[in-house]
Design an enzyme around this catalytic site. Structure first.
Site, PDB file in Angstrom:
ATOM      1  N   ASN A   2      -9.573  -3.418  10.151  1.00  0.00           N
ATOM      2  CA  ASN A   2      -8.119  -3.541  10.348  1.00  0.00           C
ATOM      3  C   ASN A   2      -7.593  -2.460  11.270  1.00  0.00           C
ATOM      4  O   ASN A   2      -6.662  -2.673  12.018  1.00  0.00           O
ATOM      5  CB  ASN A   2      -7.381  -3.384   9.015  1.00  0.00           C
ATOM      6  CG  ASN A   2      -7.695  -4.508   8.060  1.00  0.00           C
ATOM      7  OD1 ASN A   2      -7.521  -5.661   8.413  1.00  0.00           O
ATOM      8  ND2 ASN A   2      -8.160  -4.172   6.871  1.00  0.00           N
TER       9      ASN A   2
ATOM     10  N   ASP B 209       4.496  -2.876  12.363  1.00  0.00           N
ATOM     11  CA  ASP B 209       4.121  -1.672  13.122  1.00  0.00           C
ATOM     12  C   ASP B 209       5.351  -0.854  13.504  1.00  0.00           C
ATOM     13  O   ASP B 209       6.435  -1.390  13.665  1.00  0.00           O
ATOM     14  CB  ASP B 209       3.383  -2.079  14.409  1.00  0.00           C
ATOM     15  CG  ASP B 209       1.884  -1.837  14.310  1.00  0.00           C
ATOM     16  OD1 ASP B 209       1.465  -1.109  13.388  1.00  0.00           O
ATOM     17  OD2 ASP B 209       1.139  -2.371  15.154  1.00  0.00           O
TER      18      ASP B 209
ATOM     19  N   TYR C  97       0.832  -1.201   0.000  1.00  0.00           N
ATOM     20  CA  TYR C  97       0.000   0.000   0.000  1.00  0.00           C
ATOM     21  C   TYR C  97       0.874   1.261   0.000  1.00  0.00           C
ATOM     22  O   TYR C  97       0.695   2.164  -0.816  1.00  0.00           O
ATOM     23  CB  TYR C  97      -0.944   0.001   1.218  1.00  0.00           C
ATOM     24  CG  TYR C  97      -1.619   1.328   1.438  1.00  0.00           C
ATOM     25  CD1 TYR C  97      -2.380   1.903   0.424  1.00  0.00           C
ATOM     26  CD2 TYR C  97      -1.459   2.033   2.637  1.00  0.00           C
ATOM     27  CE1 TYR C  97      -2.978   3.142   0.608  1.00  0.00           C
ATOM     28  CE2 TYR C  97      -2.058   3.269   2.821  1.00  0.00           C
ATOM     29  CZ  TYR C  97      -2.810   3.818   1.800  1.00  0.00           C
ATOM     30  OH  TYR C  97      -3.384   5.051   1.975  1.00  0.00           O
TER      31      TYR C  97
HETATM   32  N1  UDP Z   1      -3.847  -1.407  16.892  1.00  0.00           N
HETATM   33  C1  UDP Z   1      -4.176  -2.251  17.937  1.00  0.00           C
HETATM   34  N2  UDP Z   1      -5.234  -3.114  17.766  1.00  0.00           N
HETATM   35  C2  UDP Z   1      -5.965  -3.175  16.626  1.00  0.00           C
HETATM   36  C3  UDP Z   1      -5.629  -2.294  15.564  1.00  0.00           C
HETATM   37  C4  UDP Z   1      -4.561  -1.437  15.741  1.00  0.00           C
HETATM   38  O1  UDP Z   1      -3.529  -2.228  18.994  1.00  0.00           O
HETATM   39  O2  UDP Z   1      -6.897  -3.994  16.531  1.00  0.00           O
HETATM   40  C5  UDP Z   1      -2.737  -0.436  17.069  1.00  0.00           C
HETATM   41  C6  UDP Z   1      -1.637  -0.585  16.046  1.00  0.00           C
HETATM   42  O3  UDP Z   1      -0.647  -1.455  16.526  1.00  0.00           O
HETATM   43  C7  UDP Z   1      -1.133   0.846  15.928  1.00  0.00           C
HETATM   44  C8  UDP Z   1      -2.335   1.715  16.239  1.00  0.00           C
HETATM   45  O4  UDP Z   1      -3.272   0.855  16.884  1.00  0.00           O
HETATM   46  O5  UDP Z   1      -0.165   1.089  16.904  1.00  0.00           O
HETATM   47  C9  UDP Z   1      -2.981   2.311  15.015  1.00  0.00           C
HETATM   48  O6  UDP Z   1      -3.211   1.289  14.078  1.00  0.00           O
HETATM   49  P1  UDP Z   1      -4.034   1.531  12.744  1.00  0.00           P
HETATM   50  O7  UDP Z   1      -4.075   0.231  11.999  1.00  0.00           O
HETATM   51  O8  UDP Z   1      -5.339   2.159  13.074  1.00  0.00           O
HETATM   52  O9  UDP Z   1      -3.189   2.607  11.971  1.00  0.00           O
HETATM   53  P2  UDP Z   1      -1.661   2.577  11.418  1.00  0.00           P
HETATM   54  O10 UDP Z   1      -1.022   1.313  11.822  1.00  0.00           O
HETATM   55  O11 UDP Z   1      -1.819   2.726   9.968  1.00  0.00           O
HETATM   56  O12 UDP Z   1      -0.996   3.754  12.060  1.00  0.00           O
END
Ligand code: UDP
Length: 287
Positions: free
Chosen positions: A159, A257, A109
């Site tokens: 997600n 992450d 992505y």
């Molecule tokens: N996260 C989590 N549980 C979930 C989904 C996400 O703990 O079910 C955490 C993830 O590890 C990250 C934060 O929430 O630190 C934001 O994740 P998201 O997928 O919303 O956005 P991105 O990773 O794109 O910043």
């Protein structure tokens, strides 16, 4: 808003379909409107899905953008805004991240976003066009329109953290899994820059105004608040403001992450005169 709806002409189609795009531009010309600004949101945007189904991401995001650029160039469009994201940055950058930080996506992505930004750069530099372009690099948009009629309600298991949290709060899912509590942050959970979708929307309006009224330019802009909140901060705020419980457990870290991702948003503030106004409480309440 009825007045606005009467002004909007809506065509449903697929960005991979060049003929459809041509028709949209031609129809509007025939109706006496020249499309002179485009905001391109028609991307697929799930990191996880992009790892599972990369070809669909390359086809929709990159080929779709090429289709759009071909037609808007023919029709002498003046301004183009692309929904990019913080996924274009490498994982080694220190937050707050400025637009000049190293770009090195770690999933398909993010790769498609960076590729599109590169295509846009060469398109901008070519002699055949005088278009202005802005890549808006979104951080973590959450919340909803304040009418509560437009929001995020993904099909199936979400997600992203915020829609997942909403589904737990409303009882559709039993508990939230927090991906890791051993990160080097205050409370051990990851930090992100959450931004209210309405502030994000304002950013697009300001960016379009800016591009339409200034000399031809290409600008990358971080769209975030510049404030970082941990996963636990977000859950606590959500529980307090909405007076609900969000059961959670700690689980393993999620692959790919990063510990902390916060925007340096000085450039957007300065160039667009744009200031995010909504607080984390607003985001949690509206969502
Ligand atoms: N996260 C989590 N549980 C979930 C989904 C996400 O703990 O079910 C955490 C993830 O590890 C990250 C934060 O929430 O630190 C934001 O994740 P998201 O997928 O919303 O956005 P991105 O990773 O794109 O910043």
């Amino acid at each position: 808003n009825k007045e606005v709806m009467e002004e909007i002409i809506f065509h449903q189609g697929d960005i991979r379909d060049e003929k459809f795009l041509k028709k949209v531009f031609l129809k509007s010309l025939n109706n006496g409107y020249q499309i002179d600004g485009v905001i391109h949101f028609a991307g697929l945007k799930s990191v996880e899905e992009s790892i599972k189904k990369p070809l669909i991401y390359w086809e929709n995001n990159v080929l779709g953008t090429l289709n759009l650029l071909k037609i808007l160039n023919l029709k002498k469009c003046k301004a183009f805004i692309f929904s990019s994201s913080a996924t274009v940055y490498g994982t080694k950058n220190k937050s707050p991240i400025s637009e000049d930080s190293n770009t090195k996506p770690i999933n398909p992505y993010g790769e498609t976003n960076l590729t599109i930004e590169k295509i846009l750069e060469s398109f901008y530099k070519s002699e055949e066009t005088s278009i202005s372009i802005s890549n808006l690099r979104y951080f973590n948009p959450i919340g909803a329109h304040n009418s509560f009629r437009i929001g995020e309600n993904p099909r199936g298991i979400p997600n992203n953290l915020f829609p997942y949290l909403c589904k737990v709060a409303s009882g559709q899912i039993n508990e939230l899994k927090i991906f890791g509590n051993d990160w080097s942050t205050r409370d051990g959970t990851c930090i992100r820059d959450y931004i209210h979708v309405m502030d994000l929307a304002d950013g697009h309006i300001k960016a379009l105004d800016h591009l339409m009224t200034n000399d031809s330019q290409l600008i990358n802009l971080n769209i975030g608040t510049g404030q970082g909140y941990s996963v636990l901060d977000l859950i606590k705020t959500f529980e307090n403001i909405n007076n609900v419980k969000v059961p959670f457990i700690f689980s393993d870290r999620r692959k790919g992450d990063v510990c902390k991702l916060v925007a340096n948003n000085q450039r957007a503030k300065k160039i667009l005169n744009w200031y995010p106004k909504r607080s984390i409480e607003d985001m949690c309440r509206d969502g």
